[in-house]
Every structure is written in C-alpha cells, then in structure tokens.
Design an enzyme around this catalytic site. Structure first.
Site, PDB file in Angstrom:
ATOM      1  N   ASP A 252       0.758  -1.261  -0.097  1.00 16.81           N
ATOM      2  CA  ASP A 252      -0.027   0.169   0.077  1.00 16.81           C
ATOM      3  C   ASP A 252       0.858   1.202   0.094  1.00 16.81           C
ATOM      4  OD1 ASP A 252      -2.240  -1.306  -0.082  1.00 16.81           O
ATOM      5  OD2 ASP A 252      -2.616  -1.130   2.209  1.00 16.81           O
ATOM      6  N   LYS A 274      -3.871   2.864  -2.649  1.00 11.64           N
ATOM      7  CA  LYS A 274      -5.273   3.818  -3.022  1.00 11.64           C
ATOM      8  C   LYS A 274      -4.900   5.425  -2.429  1.00 11.64           C
ATOM      9  CE  LYS A 274      -8.345  -0.140  -2.633  1.00 11.64           C
ATOM     10  NZ  LYS A 274      -7.444  -1.315  -2.308  1.00 11.64           N
TER      11      LYS A 274
END
Length: 478
Positions: A252, A274
């Site tokens: 991530d 994200k």
C-alpha cells in the site's frame, strides 16, 4: 561534507599485487589481512616493523625500500593502500593511484579514498562486512563486536557444508525459487544446531537425506501482513519473516521505504496503493494480482499499513482467496490508532477518563452518514477517526449536534510515529479551524476524548504538541 554513498563489493585479490605504502603498525595490520586472502602485498616504506621485516625475509611480501615513488605503480597493481603517518606521502600515493584509475584506500581519510575497508566478521568462508562509509568507523567496529557475540563458528561450518554440495543442490533444484526455498528450509532446520554441537556427521546425514527426497510440488500462497503505522521498528518479527520469504510484495501507499528495504532484495515489489486524490489501484485488480501470482506457485505478501483487518479491506481479500482455493495466513500489525496515540503520549483508555475505545472510518461522506452519532456523542469514551482530514468539519458539526460538548479535547496527529510527526490539540469547538490553520494533510488521525488532554504533559516523541489557534469571531461550520 557528506560522504558519497559506497557500493558494497567483495574483491578477489588472490595472487594479485596490492601496494601498501607504509611500514608501521597500521600497514602491518592491513598486510596481515591481505595475506589471509592470498594477495601478494608489496610494501613501500623506508623501514618495517619486526613482523613485516620477517615476512619480507621469508618471501611472503615484497619490500620496496624508500619513500613513495610513482614508479611503484608501474607494476601490475590492483589496489593501493596508503597507511603512513605522513599526510604528504599519503596524498602523493592517492593522487598517483587516481591518475591510473586504481582503487585506493587512504587510512582515516575519506576524501582521498575511493574505497573503504570495512569492519569484518569472519566465520570460515562466511564474511560479513560493515561500513560507515569511512565517516564513523567506531560505529562499524561496535556493530562488528555485537555480531561477533551472536554469530558463532557453526555458521562458517554450515557455509562450508553447503558450498561442498553446491553443484548437487543446483542439479537437484534447477529452478532458482525452488532452490532458495530448499535453503530456507535447511537453515530453519537442525543443521546449524548440530554443527554447533560438533556433530558434523549427523549434520551431513541430515542434508544428504533432504537432498534424497523428491522435491515438493510448489504451491503458492498469500500472506496478509500488517506493516504497522509510521515507525519501521513497529514491524513484528512474523512480518519481517514473511517479507524475507516473499516472492511478490503487493504494498500500500502508506508503507514506508524503510519497511520495504527490509524485504528480500530480489522479491518483486508492486505498489497497489489507494489515494483519495492520486492514482489508485482498484480492489478487483489487487484480487487479480494475488490470484495470478499465487497460482504461479509464488509466495505473495499483501503488505498493508497498520493492521490488515482495521479498515484495510483484509476481510474482503480473504473471502476472495478462500473462494478461489488459495492458501492464506494473516499477520497482524499495529494499527494507526495504537501507534499514533502511543507516540503522542495519549493513553486511549484511562480509569479516570475513558472506559471504551471506538475506531471509526471517516474516509468519505457515505461513511460518515452511516454512523450512529448519538452513540459517538456519549461521554467517557475515546473516538479515533481514520482517514478523516477532509471530513473534519462534518465530524465537528455532527458530534456537536448529537450532544457532545464543545469543550471535549482532541488531538490531531499528522504523520504519526514518523520523524515528521505533528500533534495539534484543542477542543471540539476549534477542530475544523485548527486543521485549516495548520494546513493538516493526510495521513492524519483524529483522537477525540478527555484522554487527549494528557498529551500536553505525557508526550515524549518529536516536537511539543501545538495548541489550537484562537478561533475567528464567527466560524460557521460548513
């Protein structure tokens, strides 16, 4: 002046000439190290120590008697070491070596050296080198001493055992990934313990038995790993193990470079982060990547900031993997609320102030609309809002409307548990104004409740918490 970053390199100097300029104790130590690796030292100096003199008389070294001359480099020299106590001589040797594009190490002189000799831990053929780049050699020496006490001679014998069977192992496991896993299995097994007990025959028998077995069929798997929040030191031992066994790491955006550097060097790293404002990878695409690599027999680490099961969509990913028959495991991590609170000096629960803790996602307006604000407005509880920077005005308004007192203290922690951590404190009445005034940016965590007032005198990490600025005379919440 900051030293250049050095490229770590081991040199094969066997049967190769190395010029050592100097004949004192430092030159003697350097020469002794060169002799151990089979180099051919040429010593240039007016006089020699007793040991150097003895080595010269027995033919172990060559002596060029006198002060440094450029002609000494006319021979087939591979490396130059300047180790005199005369700076002008060291300078002359370094300049001459640089002119001929030779590697040169000038003892205790970073500027003149283009190579540094590291502190070394030796266990037979196993060598571990530690370098500070020449800037702080005592640090390297200290770390070497620590490693000397941790790594016993059995590791050298284990290295030799593997080296003696290198060709057999390569033939048995021609696939590099299968071979790596074979080594990992053996390293985690009894071999080193047997060698430590001087039970060499048993160790050899164990290795031979392992080589005689039919190589197992490789099956892929996925491990969800929590990287913790902020400080790389919060990574768990199990997480570190998984990173060192991974073939593929899907990480991530908030996972730090420091954590990624702890992973196995040849593991492929793919960012699948994200972002509310930047490029994002769809969850469906992450599922596809996990499935694709696991079915190819690879060990996949799905690396997430914080904890995989706290607003990390870890549950969705496990459901997907289970549906497709992919083996999986989960390694928890220290979630942001725990890490940020600890590094800000905020006890999330406290006998006098809070008997419960509520973790809340404030990622988007739809998330905020589904919350039970009346329950969140109850006193004597601590609220931790994740991903809520954009929603702070709404959080302030909805809590006040639900009856939470405007004097409820808060702490807004930006870049929590990182070197650049900032802690802003105030009351619910000033929440949105404080964030706007200090231009708070993600990642940031909002902690709200009486316990946050303790940060003022319990903080221990980073800068002192910043108090809320005076609010404007009129500050409608929008």
């Amino acid at each position: 002046m900051t030293a250049n970053v050095l490229f770590p390199l081991f040199a094969n100097l066997h049967d190769r000439a190395v010029l050592v300029v100097g004949g004192g104790k430092v030159a003697e130590r350097k020469t002794e190290a060169l002799l151990k690796v089979g180099a051919l030292p040429i010593i240039g100096a007016p006089s020699l120590t007793a040991s150097l003199q003895r080595w010269a008389e027995t033919g172990r070294i060559t002596w060029r008697q006198g002060t440094f001359e450029n002609s000494w480099l006319q021979e087939d020299i591979w490396l130059v070491i300047a180790a005199t106590d005369q700076p002008e001589v060291n300078h002359a040797a370094a300049r001459a070596a640089h002119a001929q594009r030779l590697f040169v190490n000038v003892v205790d002189d970073i500027a003149l050296s283009n190579v540094q000799v590291p502190a070394v831990v030796e266990r037979g053929p196993l060598r571990i080198a530690i370098s500070s780049g020449g800037g702080a050699p005592m640090v390297a020496r200290y770390l070497r001493q620590q490693l000397e006490s941790l790594i016993d001679d059995s590791w050298g014998r284990l290295t030799t055992l593997f080296a003696q069977r290198r060709d057999t192992i390569r033939a048995r496991y021609p696939n590099i990934e299968a071979r790596r896993r074979f080594f990992e299995t053996q390293l985690a097994g009894p071999l080193q313990r047997l060698l430590r007990k001087q039970r060499h025959a048993e160790a050899e028998a164990v290795l031979e038995a392992a080589l005689a077995k039919t190589p197992p069929t490789e099956s892929g798997s996925v491990t969800l790993v929590g990287a913790g929040a902020g400080d790389a030191g919060l990574l768990t031992l199990n997480a570190l193990r998984a990173l060192n066994e991974a073939d593929i790491i899907l990480y991530d955006r908030l996972v730090s470079d420091t954590v990624l550097q702890m992973a196995r060097r040849d593991a492929e790293q793919i960012e699948v982060g994200k972002s509310a404002t930047g490029h994002s990878v769809r969850q469906e695409d992450i599922h596809t990547l996990m499935l694709q690599h696991a079915r190819a027999g690879q060990r996949v680490v799905r690396l997430k900031g914080g904890d995989p099961f706290v607003f990390g969509r870890g549950g969705e990913e496990l459901e997907f993997l289970r549906t497709h028959g992919i083996p999986y495991e989960v390694i928890p991590g220290i979630t942001a609320a725990l890490a940020c609170a600890a590094y800000a000096g905020i006890p999330l629960t406290h006998r006098d102030h809070a008997q419960s803790l509520c973790l809340i996602t404030a990622h988007c307006q739809s998330s905020l609309d589904t919350l039970n604000w009346a329950a969140l407005a109850q006193e004597r509880q601590t609220l931790a809002f994740y991903m809520g920077v954009a929603g702070l005005p709404t959080i302030q308004q909805r809590l006040c409307e639900a009856g939470r007192t405007e004097t409820t203290p808060f702490a807004l922690i930006e870049n929590g548990a990182r070197a650049q951590q900032r802690v802003l404190t105030g009351t619910l009445k000033t929440l949105a104004h404080t964030a706007q005034t200090y231009a708070v940016r993600p990642p940031a965590l909002l902690i709200l409740g009486e316990v946050t007032a303790l940060a003022e005198h319990l903080h221990w990490f980073g800068t002192t918490p910043l108090s809320a600025p005076c609010p404007p005379r009129t500050h409608p919440i929008s």
